[in-house]
Design a protein around this motif. Structure first.
Motif, PDB file in Angstrom:
ATOM      1  N   GLU A   1       0.804  -1.149   0.029  1.00 41.83           N
ATOM      2  CA  GLU A   1      -0.023   0.071   0.010  1.00 41.83           C
ATOM      3  C   GLU A   1       0.929   1.217  -0.004  1.00 41.83           C
ATOM      4  OE1 GLU A   1      -4.068   1.788   2.113  1.00 41.83           O
ATOM      5  OE2 GLU A   1      -3.095   0.295   3.268  1.00 41.83           O
ATOM      6  N   ARG A   2       1.924   1.145   0.784  1.00 43.98           N
ATOM      7  CA  ARG A   2       2.947   2.442   0.763  1.00 43.98           C
ATOM      8  C   ARG A   2       3.456   2.702  -0.515  1.00 43.98           C
ATOM      9  NH1 ARG A   2       3.910   4.754   5.394  1.00 43.98           N
ATOM     10  NH2 ARG A   2       5.881   5.730   4.677  1.00 43.98           N
ATOM     11  N   GLU A   3       3.878   1.540  -1.112  1.00 41.69           N
ATOM     12  CA  GLU A   3       4.272   1.700  -2.468  1.00 41.69           C
ATOM     13  C   GLU A   3       3.317   2.215  -3.450  1.00 41.69           C
ATOM     14  OE1 GLU A   3       6.300  -2.099  -3.602  1.00 41.69           O
ATOM     15  OE2 GLU A   3       7.871  -1.802  -2.157  1.00 41.69           O
ATOM     16  N   ARG A   4       2.378   1.717  -3.590  1.00 39.49           N
ATOM     17  CA  ARG A   4       1.153   2.257  -4.391  1.00 39.49           C
ATOM     18  C   ARG A   4       1.190   3.846  -4.131  1.00 39.49           C
ATOM     19  NH1 ARG A   4      -4.149   3.718  -3.803  1.00 39.49           N
ATOM     20  NH2 ARG A   4      -4.156   3.150  -1.746  1.00 39.49           N
ATOM     21  N   ILE A   5       1.013   4.173  -2.840  1.00 39.92           N
ATOM     22  CA  ILE A   5       0.917   5.743  -2.408  1.00 39.92           C
ATOM     23  C   ILE A   5       2.147   6.508  -3.060  1.00 39.92           C
ATOM     24  CG2 ILE A   5       0.631   7.456  -0.836  1.00 39.92           C
ATOM     25  CD1 ILE A   5      -1.822   5.545  -1.177  1.00 39.92           C
ATOM     26  N   ALA A   6       3.295   5.825  -2.885  1.00 41.52           N
ATOM     27  CA  ALA A   6       4.532   6.560  -3.464  1.00 41.52           C
ATOM     28  C   ALA A   6       4.506   6.678  -4.836  1.00 41.52           C
ATOM     29  CB  ALA A   6       6.020   5.583  -2.999  1.00 41.52           C
ATOM     30  N   LEU A   7       4.217   5.571  -5.781  1.00 42.97           N
ATOM     31  CA  LEU A   7       3.859   5.827  -7.205  1.00 42.97           C
ATOM     32  C   LEU A   7       3.044   6.827  -7.621  1.00 42.97           C
ATOM     33  CD1 LEU A   7       3.831   2.108  -8.299  1.00 42.97           C
ATOM     34  CD2 LEU A   7       5.675   3.682  -8.735  1.00 42.97           C
ATOM     35  N   LYS A   8       1.816   7.082  -6.703  1.00 45.24           N
ATOM     36  CA  LYS A   8       0.766   8.136  -6.965  1.00 45.24           C
ATOM     37  C   LYS A   8       1.531   9.492  -6.576  1.00 45.24           C
ATOM     38  CE  LYS A   8      -3.058   5.756  -7.491  1.00 45.24           C
ATOM     39  NZ  LYS A   8      -3.659   5.706  -8.486  1.00 45.24           N
ATOM     40  N   VAL A   9       2.381   9.612  -5.508  1.00 39.43           N
ATOM     41  CA  VAL A   9       3.296  10.873  -5.316  1.00 39.43           C
ATOM     42  C   VAL A   9       4.000  11.067  -6.267  1.00 39.43           C
ATOM     43  CG1 VAL A   9       4.855  11.755  -3.705  1.00 39.43           C
ATOM     44  CG2 VAL A   9       2.931  10.613  -2.791  1.00 39.43           C
ATOM     45  N   LEU A  10       4.821  10.088  -6.999  1.00 39.21           N
ATOM     46  CA  LEU A  10       5.735  10.543  -7.965  1.00 39.21           C
ATOM     47  C   LEU A  10       5.112  10.901  -9.224  1.00 39.21           C
ATOM     48  CD1 LEU A  10       8.272   7.634  -7.311  1.00 39.21           C
ATOM     49  CD2 LEU A  10       8.748   9.975  -7.009  1.00 39.21           C
ATOM     50  N   ALA A  11       3.831  10.528  -9.510  1.00 45.66           N
ATOM     51  CA  ALA A  11       3.094  10.697 -10.791  1.00 45.66           C
ATOM     52  C   ALA A  11       2.495  12.126 -10.642  1.00 45.66           C
ATOM     53  CB  ALA A  11       1.948   9.792 -10.802  1.00 45.66           C
ATOM     54  N   LEU A  12       2.363  12.568  -9.271  1.00 45.42           N
ATOM     55  CA  LEU A  12       1.750  13.671  -9.326  1.00 45.42           C
ATOM     56  C   LEU A  12       3.090  14.840  -9.403  1.00 45.42           C
ATOM     57  CD1 LEU A  12      -0.636  13.285  -6.121  1.00 45.42           C
ATOM     58  CD2 LEU A  12      -1.126  13.885  -8.674  1.00 45.42           C
ATOM     59  N   PHE A  13       4.025  14.413  -8.824  1.00 46.99           N
ATOM     60  CA  PHE A  13       5.240  15.279  -8.981  1.00 46.99           C
ATOM     61  C   PHE A  13       5.658  15.503 -10.485  1.00 46.99           C
ATOM     62  CE2 PHE A  13       9.886  15.937  -8.507  1.00 46.99           C
ATOM     63  CZ  PHE A  13       9.991  17.090  -8.018  1.00 46.99           C
ATOM     64  N   GLY A  14       5.716  14.514 -10.988  1.00 53.77           N
ATOM     65  CA  GLY A  14       6.000  14.579 -12.530  1.00 53.77           C
ATOM     66  C   GLY A  14       4.943  15.260 -13.043  1.00 53.77           C
TER      67      GLY A  14
END
Length: 63
Positions: A32-45
């Protein structure tokens, strides 16, 4: 400011965004934390670098 300072600052924003969201939503599991991390990176991108904007958008897309 050196390039490392910029990277450190951006990394701190991303880490805080993920940690705040995971704490608020009791996301403790690795997957779940990795899924959220990917969302954060996508938003940052997409250019979201303001912590408040990042948090608001993460609430919208991470459910």
């Amino acid at each position: 400011m050196s390039a490392y300072g910029v990277a450190d600052s951006q990394l701190a924003i991303l880490t805080k965004g993920q940690n705040d969201y995971c704490t608020k939503h009791l996301a403790a599991g690795k997957d779940e934390r990795e899924r959220i991390a990917l969302k954060v990176l996508a938003l940052f991108g997409r250019g979201l670098i303001d912590p408040d904007q990042l948090s608001t958008e993460l609430e919208r897309v991470a459910r």
